[in-house]
Design a protein around this motif. Structure first.
Motif, short mmCIF file in Angstrom:
data_model
loop_
_atom_site.label_atom_id
_atom_site.label_comp_id
_atom_site.label_asym_id
_atom_site.label_seq_id
_atom_site.Cartn_x
_atom_site.Cartn_y
_atom_site.Cartn_z
N UNK A 97 0.32 9.37 3.80
CA UNK A 97 0.41 8.76 2.47
C UNK A 97 0.04 9.75 1.37
N UNK A 98 0.37 9.38 0.13
CA UNK A 98 -0.18 10.00 -1.06
C UNK A 98 -1.31 9.07 -1.52
N UNK A 99 -2.54 9.50 -1.36
CA UNK A 99 -3.68 8.60 -1.61
C UNK A 99 -3.67 8.03 -3.02
N UNK A 100 -3.33 8.85 -4.00
CA UNK A 100 -3.38 8.35 -5.38
C UNK A 100 -2.35 7.24 -5.60
N UNK A 101 -1.22 7.32 -4.92
CA UNK A 101 -0.23 6.25 -5.05
C UNK A 101 -0.76 4.94 -4.49
N UNK A 121 -3.88 14.50 -14.24
CA UNK A 121 -4.62 13.84 -15.33
C UNK A 121 -3.91 12.55 -15.76
N UNK A 122 -2.60 12.61 -15.84
CA UNK A 122 -1.83 11.42 -16.25
C UNK A 122 -1.97 10.30 -15.23
N UNK A 123 -1.93 10.65 -13.96
CA UNK A 123 -2.03 9.63 -12.92
C UNK A 123 -3.44 9.04 -12.82
N UNK A 124 -4.44 9.91 -12.87
CA UNK A 124 -5.82 9.43 -12.77
C UNK A 124 -6.17 8.55 -13.96
N UNK A 125 -5.65 8.87 -15.15
CA UNK A 125 -5.93 8.07 -16.34
C UNK A 125 -5.50 6.62 -16.14
N UNK A 180 -5.83 4.92 -13.57
CA UNK A 180 -6.74 4.24 -12.65
C UNK A 180 -8.02 3.78 -13.33
N UNK A 181 -8.17 4.05 -14.61
CA UNK A 181 -9.41 3.71 -15.32
C UNK A 181 -9.74 2.24 -15.16
N UNK A 214 -20.86 3.44 -12.90
CA UNK A 214 -21.14 2.01 -12.69
C UNK A 214 -20.15 1.37 -11.71
N UNK A 215 -19.81 2.14 -10.66
CA UNK A 215 -18.96 1.61 -9.60
C UNK A 215 -17.49 1.50 -9.94
N UNK A 216 -17.09 2.10 -11.07
CA UNK A 216 -15.68 2.03 -11.46
C UNK A 216 -15.15 3.42 -11.78
N UNK A 217 -13.86 3.63 -11.53
CA UNK A 217 -13.21 4.88 -11.88
C UNK A 217 -13.09 4.97 -13.39
N UNK A 218 -13.41 6.14 -13.93
CA UNK A 218 -13.35 6.31 -15.39
C UNK A 218 -11.97 6.73 -15.87
N UNK A 219 -11.12 7.15 -14.96
CA UNK A 219 -9.82 7.69 -15.36
C UNK A 219 -9.85 9.18 -15.59
N UNK A 220 -10.94 9.82 -15.14
CA UNK A 220 -11.08 11.27 -15.31
C UNK A 220 -11.42 11.94 -13.98
N UNK A 221 -11.09 13.22 -13.89
CA UNK A 221 -11.48 14.06 -12.77
C UNK A 221 -12.72 14.83 -13.17
N UNK A 222 -13.74 14.84 -12.33
CA UNK A 222 -14.97 15.58 -12.61
C UNK A 222 -14.79 17.03 -12.17
#
Length: 282
Positions: A89-93, A124-128, A130-131, A198-206
């Motif tokens: 799989x593609x995990x982000x998908x 960055x576009x994909x992770x955003x 997921x916020x 706080x247990x949630x994705x921020x939409x950013x990569x650290x």
């Protein structure tokens, strides 16, 4: 340089393999398994290779021309991409599917893997998108959807038996590479870290993004640590962001890969499992 030809495919029969082998006029052949044939001292001019590869593709068989003397013992490191290479799989998908956004994210993923969008920008576009998603979604993807690619465990067992180190280097996420490293006993890993607050994705990569250049540099760093040259590394991948690390390797392997990657790789496994590499290096 004397070349061998390895013909293999999960549904291949020996009659078809021998028919394809004849196109390269081998000095001799040897069955490697029920579905794999080694052909020695073959003709390897451009026209012959093109004819064999075209016929093999039509028959859903992988055809690999490689120097006869090349074996697994020539290498000290196996570096693998994760998404759509070590795993299916593609995990982000799949994470995005938890948000109902899989089509949007998958379209960006595909464009990035084809090399149409810069990887860092695409990530960055994909992770955003997921916020706000609960971080529990990562565990759900790992438990419910992540599967190893065919032949993965067989390949890794053989590599470890040969005292070859393993590296999982991914434009994906540390949540999954860390789990796989522990589960499979891999030696090294490098990937992106999803920011969670706080247990949630921020939409950013650290931190810095593991893009094509970072993948290449990771392979170099691990080779330096092992005191080997990159020519002693095997690198496996499927997307455009794998090309830089594949370019420095002694052997590059495209696994179920995009056309741009298949065209530049030393070995293309379009139909065989990951363990097809063992036949190539037999």
């Amino acid at each position: 340089m004397t070349m061998k030809l390895i013909l293999q495919g999960p549904g291949a029969d020996m009659a078809t393999l021998n028919r394809l082998a004849a196109l390269a006029a081998p000095a001799g052949t040897r069955e490697l398994s029920r579905h794999a044939l080694r052909c020695d001292s073959v003709q390897a001019d451009a026209a012959t290779r093109q004819a064999v590869e075209a016929a093999a593709l039509a028959a859903r068989i992988d055809a690999t021309f490689i120097a006869s003397a090349t074996t697994l013992a020539d290498f000290g490191l196996l570096a693998m991409d994760m998404d759509s290479t070590l795993i299916t799989i593609e995990c982000i998908d799949e994470i995005a599917d938890m948000q109902g956004l899989k089509p949007q994210v998958a379209a960006i993923t595909e464009a990035a893997m084809r090399g149409e969008i810069g990887f860092a920008d695409s990530l960055r576009r994909r992770v955003a998108l997921l916020a706000g998603l609960s971080a529990d979604a990562l565990q759900r993807v790992y438990e419910e959807r992540l599967q190893l690619s065919p032949g993965a465990e067989t390949l890794l067992a053989a590599v470890k038996a040969a005292n070859i180190q393993t590296l999982l280097v991914s434009g994906g996420f540390t949540f999954f590479t860390d789990h796989l490293r522990a589960r499979l006993g891999l030696d090294y890993s490098n990937a992106n870290t999803l920011e969670i607050v706080d247990g949630k994705l921020t939409g950013h990569v650290a931190g810095a993004i593991v893009d094509a250049e970072a993948k290449r540099d990771t392979v170099k760093l691990v080779c330096d640590e092992l005191a080997i040259h990159p020519s002693q590394a095997i690198v496996m991948g499927d997307g455009a962001n794998d090309l830089q690390m594949m370019s420095i390797a002694g052997l590059s392997v495209a696994f179920r890969a995009k056309p741009v990657v298949r065209q530049q790789a030393d070995v293309a496994l379009n139909f065989s499992g990951l363990d097809g590499l063992l036949h190539v290096l037999a």
